[in-house]
Design a protein around this motif. Structure first.
Motif, PDB file in Angstrom:
ATOM      1  N   TYR A 267       0.785  -1.354   0.044  1.00  0.00           N
ATOM      2  CA  TYR A 267      -0.060  -0.008   0.071  1.00  0.00           C
ATOM      3  C   TYR A 267       0.829   1.218  -0.080  1.00  0.00           C
ATOM      4  O   TYR A 267       0.426   2.199  -0.661  1.00  0.00           O
ATOM      5  CB  TYR A 267      -0.788   0.096   1.270  1.00  0.00           C
ATOM      6  N   ALA A 268       2.131   1.148   0.561  1.00  0.00           N
ATOM      7  CA  ALA A 268       2.956   2.471   0.492  1.00  0.00           C
ATOM      8  C   ALA A 268       3.270   2.935  -0.910  1.00  0.00           C
ATOM      9  O   ALA A 268       3.503   4.058  -1.179  1.00  0.00           O
ATOM     10  CB  ALA A 268       4.200   2.061   1.358  1.00  0.00           C
ATOM     11  N   ASP A 269       3.194   1.964  -1.776  1.00  0.00           N
ATOM     12  CA  ASP A 269       3.709   2.359  -3.194  1.00  0.00           C
ATOM     13  C   ASP A 269       2.765   3.245  -3.585  1.00  0.00           C
ATOM     14  O   ASP A 269       2.886   4.017  -4.449  1.00  0.00           O
ATOM     15  CB  ASP A 269       3.806   0.964  -4.189  1.00  0.00           C
ATOM     16  N   LEU A 270       1.299   2.882  -3.139  1.00  0.00           N
ATOM     17  CA  LEU A 270       0.341   3.948  -3.800  1.00  0.00           C
ATOM     18  C   LEU A 270       0.113   5.155  -3.212  1.00  0.00           C
ATOM     19  O   LEU A 270      -0.803   5.935  -3.531  1.00  0.00           O
ATOM     20  CB  LEU A 270      -0.903   2.999  -3.895  1.00  0.00           C
ATOM     21  N   GLU A 271       0.889   5.505  -2.179  1.00  0.00           N
ATOM     22  CA  GLU A 271       0.792   6.595  -1.445  1.00  0.00           C
ATOM     23  C   GLU A 271       1.244   7.832  -2.389  1.00  0.00           C
ATOM     24  O   GLU A 271       0.965   9.029  -1.932  1.00  0.00           O
ATOM     25  CB  GLU A 271       1.318   6.735  -0.166  1.00  0.00           C
ATOM     26  N   LEU A 272       1.930   7.239  -3.259  1.00  0.00           N
ATOM     27  CA  LEU A 272       2.408   8.467  -4.511  1.00  0.00           C
ATOM     28  C   LEU A 272       1.138   9.190  -4.983  1.00  0.00           C
ATOM     29  O   LEU A 272       1.471  10.650  -5.055  1.00  0.00           O
ATOM     30  CB  LEU A 272       3.204   7.853  -5.643  1.00  0.00           C
ATOM     31  N   VAL A 273       0.063   8.690  -5.082  1.00  0.00           N
ATOM     32  CA  VAL A 273      -1.013   9.287  -5.888  1.00  0.00           C
ATOM     33  C   VAL A 273      -2.369   9.179  -4.835  1.00  0.00           C
ATOM     34  O   VAL A 273      -3.092   9.975  -5.213  1.00  0.00           O
ATOM     35  CB  VAL A 273      -1.248   8.631  -7.233  1.00  0.00           C
TER      36      VAL A 273
ATOM     37  N   CYS B 273      -4.463   9.009  -1.114  1.00  0.00           N
ATOM     38  CA  CYS B 273      -4.606   9.242   0.339  1.00  0.00           C
ATOM     39  C   CYS B 273      -3.894   8.271   1.139  1.00  0.00           C
ATOM     40  O   CYS B 273      -4.160   7.076   1.056  1.00  0.00           O
ATOM     41  CB  CYS B 273      -6.000   9.434   0.616  1.00  0.00           C
ATOM     42  N   GLU B 274      -2.968   8.425   2.096  1.00  0.00           N
ATOM     43  CA  GLU B 274      -2.352   7.620   2.889  1.00  0.00           C
ATOM     44  C   GLU B 274      -3.234   7.008   3.750  1.00  0.00           C
ATOM     45  O   GLU B 274      -3.216   5.526   3.804  1.00  0.00           O
ATOM     46  CB  GLU B 274      -1.148   8.375   3.827  1.00  0.00           C
ATOM     47  N   GLN B 275      -4.196   7.484   4.601  1.00  0.00           N
ATOM     48  CA  GLN B 275      -5.111   6.992   5.201  1.00  0.00           C
ATOM     49  C   GLN B 275      -5.909   6.163   4.368  1.00  0.00           C
ATOM     50  O   GLN B 275      -6.433   4.883   4.955  1.00  0.00           O
ATOM     51  CB  GLN B 275      -6.012   7.999   5.864  1.00  0.00           C
ATOM     52  N   TYR B 276      -6.436   6.406   3.314  1.00  0.00           N
ATOM     53  CA  TYR B 276      -7.223   5.489   2.436  1.00  0.00           C
ATOM     54  C   TYR B 276      -6.659   4.362   2.229  1.00  0.00           C
ATOM     55  O   TYR B 276      -7.189   3.207   2.419  1.00  0.00           O
ATOM     56  CB  TYR B 276      -7.793   6.076   1.193  1.00  0.00           C
ATOM     57  N   VAL B 277      -5.374   4.149   1.464  1.00  0.00           N
ATOM     58  CA  VAL B 277      -4.792   2.904   1.144  1.00  0.00           C
ATOM     59  C   VAL B 277      -4.421   2.148   2.375  1.00  0.00           C
ATOM     60  O   VAL B 277      -4.395   0.853   2.081  1.00  0.00           O
ATOM     61  CB  VAL B 277      -3.631   3.246   0.336  1.00  0.00           C
ATOM     62  N   ARG B 278      -4.197   2.654   3.614  1.00  0.00           N
ATOM     63  CA  ARG B 278      -3.980   1.902   4.645  1.00  0.00           C
ATOM     64  C   ARG B 278      -5.009   1.135   5.306  1.00  0.00           C
ATOM     65  O   ARG B 278      -5.095   0.117   5.592  1.00  0.00           O
ATOM     66  CB  ARG B 278      -3.176   2.819   5.734  1.00  0.00           C
ATOM     67  N   ASP B 279      -6.155   2.123   5.333  1.00  0.00           N
ATOM     68  CA  ASP B 279      -7.592   1.393   5.702  1.00  0.00           C
ATOM     69  C   ASP B 279      -7.928   0.247   4.761  1.00  0.00           C
ATOM     70  O   ASP B 279      -8.333  -0.807   5.267  1.00  0.00           O
ATOM     71  CB  ASP B 279      -8.658   2.601   6.100  1.00  0.00           C
ATOM     72  N   LEU B 280      -7.700   0.473   3.452  1.00  0.00           N
ATOM     73  CA  LEU B 280      -8.242  -0.405   2.573  1.00  0.00           C
ATOM     74  C   LEU B 280      -7.279  -1.805   2.822  1.00  0.00           C
ATOM     75  O   LEU B 280      -7.809  -2.701   2.916  1.00  0.00           O
ATOM     76  CB  LEU B 280      -7.786   0.204   1.298  1.00  0.00           C
ATOM     77  N   TYR B 281      -5.926  -1.688   2.894  1.00  0.00           N
ATOM     78  CA  TYR B 281      -5.154  -2.686   3.227  1.00  0.00           C
ATOM     79  C   TYR B 281      -5.544  -3.800   4.271  1.00  0.00           C
ATOM     80  O   TYR B 281      -5.487  -4.907   4.335  1.00  0.00           O
ATOM     81  CB  TYR B 281      -3.703  -2.378   3.069  1.00  0.00           C
ATOM     82  N   HIS B 282      -5.637  -2.897   5.417  1.00  0.00           N
ATOM     83  CA  HIS B 282      -6.034  -3.547   6.693  1.00  0.00           C
ATOM     84  C   HIS B 282      -7.304  -3.881   7.125  1.00  0.00           C
ATOM     85  O   HIS B 282      -7.970  -4.344   7.706  1.00  0.00           O
ATOM     86  CB  HIS B 282      -5.480  -2.670   7.825  1.00  0.00           C
ATOM     87  N   ASN B 283      -8.331  -3.544   5.791  1.00  0.00           N
ATOM     88  CA  ASN B 283      -9.812  -3.916   6.057  1.00  0.00           C
ATOM     89  C   ASN B 283     -10.362  -3.253   6.955  1.00  0.00           C
ATOM     90  O   ASN B 283     -11.049  -3.752   8.010  1.00  0.00           O
ATOM     91  CB  ASN B 283     -10.034  -5.538   6.344  1.00  0.00           C
ATOM     92  N   GLU B 284     -10.117  -2.019   7.055  1.00  0.00           N
ATOM     93  CA  GLU B 284     -10.588  -1.035   8.136  1.00  0.00           C
ATOM     94  C   GLU B 284     -11.545   0.203   7.393  1.00  0.00           C
ATOM     95  O   GLU B 284     -11.853   1.146   8.050  1.00  0.00           O
ATOM     96  CB  GLU B 284      -9.515  -0.203   8.918  1.00  0.00           C
ATOM     97  N   LEU B 285     -11.858   0.094   6.060  1.00  0.00           N
ATOM     98  CA  LEU B 285     -12.806   0.813   5.553  1.00  0.00           C
ATOM     99  C   LEU B 285     -14.365   0.423   6.002  1.00  0.00           C
ATOM    100  O   LEU B 285     -14.599  -0.470   6.420  1.00  0.00           O
ATOM    101  CB  LEU B 285     -12.798   0.622   4.032  1.00  0.00           C
ATOM    102  N   CYS B 286     -14.906   1.609   6.169  1.00  0.00           N
ATOM    103  CA  CYS B 286     -16.454   1.244   6.537  1.00  0.00           C
ATOM    104  C   CYS B 286     -17.442   0.541   5.553  1.00  0.00           C
ATOM    105  O   CYS B 286     -16.773   0.684   4.329  1.00  0.00           O
ATOM    106  CB  CYS B 286     -17.057   2.623   6.678  1.00  0.00           C
TER     107      CYS B 286
END
Length: 301
Positions: free
Chosen positions: A54-60, A62-75
């Motif tokens: 997910y850190a790769d995609l922080e280039l473009v 939102c950091e919080q979004y890709v981290r939450d997505l990766y860790h299954n923490e999206l609503c």
């Protein structure tokens, strides 16, 4: 005759065990690779990119979004908007595919043309996913290549039946990327974004008008922009029998469209990297063959 040296990009984690009745056909990537092997199009020309994080995609994104997505923490609402149930396997595929598109673009810059057996997740926005798209490989690839100073300007030529809304929104302030979307106007997404050039077609447009628009547009843009690279989203959901398309494009029309775009780039000496984009079909083998069209056409250049 096919060019045996056409660079192709694939990763084994693109397909995994998944509900075969789901509208998004996860098996299509492996089926596409298998079909290309049967056609003699895969040999030493197959490249495998690295597993993404997910850190790769922080280039473009939102950091919080890709981290939450990766860790299954999206609503739950955010996951419903994406439309695919979360799994570790899905995350592996999601964060690997953009690196595959980047590798495809890198190979195209070296070889003139290269094809990714995935990619085209153009509904992913900066901080949310939508329409089976979680992260945007097209925006990532364009931004990374420009940041690395490997290219000065990029044309994203999106022929998926659905507007590339996420790509348009994410790149709207980047003067070095030109986004063009040729799509069915009365189709998803129902809230459109503004690309640099949007051509919204009426439902049931058939081959003659469609190919006229595609040919005129790609030639005009190549002439006006003189891009260092074209990222071509060869979505096959414009096909007349696609379950989510509303256009009336024949199988032969798909072949002609891809031939027009690829030949135009080749004649101008502009490298082109292709991604498969959208395609929906209850016949999964037929869908794989449909996605193979752009690769077969590229192998004939």
């Amino acid at each position: 005759m096919y060019n045996p040296n056409l660079p192709l990009v694939y990763h084994p984690n693109y397909s995994f065990s998944f509900d075969p009745k789901h509208r998004f056909v996860v098996s299509k990537f492996a089926r596409l690779k298998s079909y290309l092997e049967q056609q003699g199009l895969i040999g030493q020309n197959l490249h495998q990119g690295p597993v993404g994080h997910y850190a790769d995609l922080e280039l473009v994104h939102c950091e919080q979004y890709v981290r939450d997505l990766y860790h299954n923490e999206l609503c739950p609402k955010a996951m419903r908007r994406i439309g695919i149930p979360w799994s570790k396997e899905l995350m592996a595929r999601t964060f690997t595919a953009p690196l595959g598109t980047y590798l495809t673009a890198s190979l195209a810059l070296k070889n003139g043309v290269a094809c990714h057996l995935a990619g085209g997740t153009h509904h992913a926005h900066y901080d949310f996913g939508s329409g089976y798209c979680m992260v945007n490989d097209l925006a990532y690839t364009a931004e990374r290549l420009i940041k690395e100073k490997r290219v000065h300007n990029v044309l994203i030529f999106d022929c998926d039946v659905h507007q590339g809304d996420g790509t348009a929104a994410m790149l709207t302030h980047n003067p070095f990327v030109f986004t063009c979307s040729i799509h069915c106007e009365k189709n998803f997404p129902f809230r459109k974004q503004q690309s640099d050039l949007d051509i919204g077609l009426d439902p049931n447009v058939s081959d003659h008008e469609y190919l006229r628009v595609v040919e005129a547009t790609i030639h005009d843009l190549l002439e006006q922009l003189n891009p260092d690279l074209v990222l071509y989203d060869a979505g096959v959901d414009v096909w007349q029998e696609d379950t989510l398309g509303k256009l009336d494009i024949s199988w032969q029309g798909l072949e002609k469209r891809d031939r027009i775009v690829l030949n135009a780039c080749n004649q101008k000496g502009v490298p082109v990297a292709t991604v498969i984009g959208g395609g929906y079909d209850k016949d999964h083998e037929r869908l794989a063959k449909r996605h193979a069209i752009v690769i077969e056409q590229a192998a004939k250049i």
